[in-house]
Design a protein around this motif. Structure first.
Motif, PDB file in Angstrom:
ATOM      1  N   MET A 270       0.830  -1.211   0.000  1.00 12.56           N
ATOM      2  CA  MET A 270       0.000   0.000   0.000  1.00 12.56           C
ATOM      3  C   MET A 270       0.862   1.259   0.000  1.00 12.56           C
ATOM      4  O   MET A 270       0.554   2.222  -0.709  1.00 12.56           O
ATOM      5  CB  MET A 270      -0.922   0.016   1.225  1.00 12.56           C
ATOM      6  CG  MET A 270      -1.873  -1.135   1.290  1.00 12.56           C
ATOM      7  SD  MET A 270      -3.414  -0.724   0.538  1.00 12.56           S
ATOM      8  CE  MET A 270      -4.360  -2.181   0.908  1.00 12.56           C
TER       9      MET A 270
ATOM     10  N   VAL B  82     -16.314   0.726  -8.530  1.00 11.81           N
ATOM     11  CA  VAL B  82     -15.344  -0.106  -7.847  1.00 11.81           C
ATOM     12  C   VAL B  82     -15.025   0.522  -6.495  1.00 11.81           C
ATOM     13  O   VAL B  82     -14.683   1.694  -6.413  1.00 11.81           O
ATOM     14  CB  VAL B  82     -14.048  -0.251  -8.677  1.00 11.81           C
ATOM     15  CG1 VAL B  82     -13.020  -1.038  -7.910  1.00 11.81           C
ATOM     16  CG2 VAL B  82     -14.349  -0.900 -10.008  1.00 11.81           C
ATOM     17  N   SER B  83     -15.148  -0.284  -5.466  1.00 13.48           N
ATOM     18  CA  SER B  83     -14.763   0.180  -4.140  1.00 13.48           C
ATOM     19  C   SER B  83     -13.706  -0.764  -3.592  1.00 13.48           C
ATOM     20  O   SER B  83     -13.704  -1.952  -3.892  1.00 13.48           O
ATOM     21  CB  SER B  83     -15.975   0.236  -3.204  1.00 13.48           C
ATOM     22  OG  SER B  83     -16.475  -1.055  -2.985  1.00 13.48           O
ATOM     23  N   LEU B  84     -12.819  -0.215  -2.809  1.00 14.27           N
ATOM     24  CA  LEU B  84     -11.762  -0.988  -2.179  1.00 14.27           C
ATOM     25  C   LEU B  84     -12.032  -1.021  -0.687  1.00 14.27           C
ATOM     26  O   LEU B  84     -12.464  -0.036  -0.101  1.00 14.27           O
ATOM     27  CB  LEU B  84     -10.398  -0.372  -2.476  1.00 14.27           C
ATOM     28  CG  LEU B  84     -10.022  -0.277  -3.952  1.00 14.27           C
ATOM     29  CD1 LEU B  84      -8.712   0.458  -4.121  1.00 14.27           C
ATOM     30  CD2 LEU B  84      -9.938  -1.661  -4.573  1.00 14.27           C
ATOM     31  N   ASN B  85     -11.752  -2.165  -0.065  1.00 12.65           N
ATOM     32  CA  ASN B  85     -12.049  -2.345   1.344  1.00 12.65           C
ATOM     33  C   ASN B  85     -10.863  -3.006   2.019  1.00 12.65           C
ATOM     34  O   ASN B  85     -10.327  -3.985   1.520  1.00 12.65           O
ATOM     35  CB  ASN B  85     -13.299  -3.216   1.487  1.00 12.65           C
ATOM     36  CG  ASN B  85     -13.779  -3.308   2.905  1.00 12.65           C
ATOM     37  OD1 ASN B  85     -13.007  -3.319   3.851  1.00 12.65           O
ATOM     38  ND2 ASN B  85     -15.081  -3.394   3.058  1.00 12.65           N
ATOM     39  N   SER B  86     -10.468  -2.451   3.150  1.00 13.28           N
ATOM     40  CA  SER B  86      -9.393  -3.030   3.936  1.00 13.28           C
ATOM     41  C   SER B  86      -9.791  -2.986   5.401  1.00 13.28           C
ATOM     42  O   SER B  86      -9.877  -1.918   5.986  1.00 13.28           O
ATOM     43  CB  SER B  86      -8.101  -2.249   3.701  1.00 13.28           C
ATOM     44  OG  SER B  86      -7.056  -2.804   4.446  1.00 13.28           O
TER      45      SER B  86
ATOM     46  N   TYR C 264      -7.455   5.559   0.233  1.00 15.54           N
ATOM     47  CA  TYR C 264      -7.564   4.125   0.513  1.00 15.54           C
ATOM     48  C   TYR C 264      -6.197   3.521   0.815  1.00 15.54           C
ATOM     49  O   TYR C 264      -6.046   2.719   1.739  1.00 15.54           O
ATOM     50  CB  TYR C 264      -8.209   3.375  -0.655  1.00 15.54           C
ATOM     51  CG  TYR C 264      -8.071   1.892  -0.491  1.00 15.54           C
ATOM     52  CD1 TYR C 264      -8.870   1.208   0.430  1.00 15.54           C
ATOM     53  CD2 TYR C 264      -7.109   1.177  -1.189  1.00 15.54           C
ATOM     54  CE1 TYR C 264      -8.715  -0.143   0.631  1.00 15.54           C
ATOM     55  CE2 TYR C 264      -6.958  -0.182  -0.998  1.00 15.54           C
ATOM     56  CZ  TYR C 264      -7.756  -0.842  -0.081  1.00 15.54           C
ATOM     57  OH  TYR C 264      -7.586  -2.182   0.123  1.00 15.54           O
TER      58      TYR C 264
ATOM     59  N   GLY D  49      -5.386   1.676   4.137  1.00 16.34           N
ATOM     60  CA  GLY D  49      -5.018   0.271   4.070  1.00 16.34           C
ATOM     61  C   GLY D  49      -3.665  -0.006   4.695  1.00 16.34           C
ATOM     62  O   GLY D  49      -3.490  -0.996   5.403  1.00 16.34           O
TER      63      GLY D  49
ATOM     64  N   GLU E 113     -13.692   1.393   3.699  1.00 11.80           N
ATOM     65  CA  GLU E 113     -14.067   1.244   2.300  1.00 11.80           C
ATOM     66  C   GLU E 113     -14.128   2.606   1.615  1.00 11.80           C
ATOM     67  O   GLU E 113     -14.657   3.565   2.168  1.00 11.80           O
ATOM     68  CB  GLU E 113     -15.436   0.570   2.195  1.00 11.80           C
ATOM     69  CG  GLU E 113     -15.845   0.255   0.794  1.00 11.80           C
ATOM     70  CD  GLU E 113     -17.121  -0.566   0.749  1.00 11.80           C
ATOM     71  OE1 GLU E 113     -17.514  -0.947  -0.346  1.00 11.80           O
ATOM     72  OE2 GLU E 113     -17.713  -0.807   1.809  1.00 11.80           O
TER      73      GLU E 113
ATOM     74  N   LEU F  93      -8.216   6.926  -4.288  1.00  6.48           N
ATOM     75  CA  LEU F  93      -7.286   5.810  -4.268  1.00  6.48           C
ATOM     76  C   LEU F  93      -6.175   6.054  -3.262  1.00  6.48           C
ATOM     77  O   LEU F  93      -5.812   5.162  -2.485  1.00  6.48           O
ATOM     78  CB  LEU F  93      -6.701   5.581  -5.664  1.00  6.48           C
ATOM     79  CG  LEU F  93      -5.668   4.453  -5.764  1.00  6.48           C
ATOM     80  CD1 LEU F  93      -6.279   3.114  -5.373  1.00  6.48           C
ATOM     81  CD2 LEU F  93      -5.084   4.402  -7.165  1.00  6.48           C
TER      82      LEU F  93
END
Length: 183
Positions: A28, A52-56, A78, A82, A60, A75
């Motif tokens: 990351m 599009v979603s990113l999750n950590s 995130y 992350g 999110e 981004l």
């Protein structure tokens, strides 16, 4: 202790999880640096209409808008989140490994183990707090379309339980010292 199957499995899995979390955290940070240096050239993303979603670990962020365009700021947020959350989880697994190593040699009721157990509780409880702060920052910087204030409180209860266990370890150390003083 070394011959106990649960002990061996726990030791191997916690080490694998620690390494995976450190690798994820470093990846990351590398991704963040690349997006800061190269901008959108660092990201190769196929165009599409899917959001599009990113999750950590419960944090999110939506990084692609409805038109399929990448939001570099989302981004980057995130990637920061992350890296932080994966680093916290890596520290949890690191402390688990250190506790397991320490009990191979001596009693589990040691000052270092009590500190490690407390740290595990603090790290677990810090995760939803960090997620809330990051979600709030994302909402303020990116707007409600990209970042919802969404917090996964799933690690609060285990964090509290682990903090309670640290008190049990502290009491065990006191009792062990009392018994040693009598002999």
């Amino acid at each position: 202790m070394k011959n106990d199957r649960l002990y061996r499995v726990t030791k191997v899995l916690s080490k694998l999880a620690e390494v995976a979390c450190w690798i994820g955290s470093v990846a990351m940070v590398v991704g963040l640096v690349l997006t800061l240096v190269l901008g959108e050239k660092a990201v190769v993303m196929a165009p599409g209409e899917v959001e599009v979603s990113l999750n950590s670990f419960g944090f999110e962020v939506l990084v692609v808008d409805a038109a399929g365009a990448l939001d570099l700021a989302a981004l980057r947020l995130y990637l920061v989140g992350g890296a932080l959350l994966m680093g916290l989880m890596a520290m949890v697994f690191r402390n688990v490994n250190l506790i397991l190593k320490a009990i191979e040699l001596d009693s589990p009721f040691q000052a270092d183990n009590i500190r490690r157990v407390k740290e595990i509780g603090y790290f677990l409880m810090a995760m939803p707090v960090a997620g809330l702060v990051l979600s709030t920052v994302g909402r303020l910087l990116l707007g409600h379309a990209y970042a919802e204030i969404n917090v996964d409180l799933g690690s609060l209860l285990p964090g509290l339980v682990v903090l309670c266990l640290s008190q049990i370890f502290a009491r065990g150390m006191e009792l062990e010292q009392d018994v040693d003083g009598l002999l």
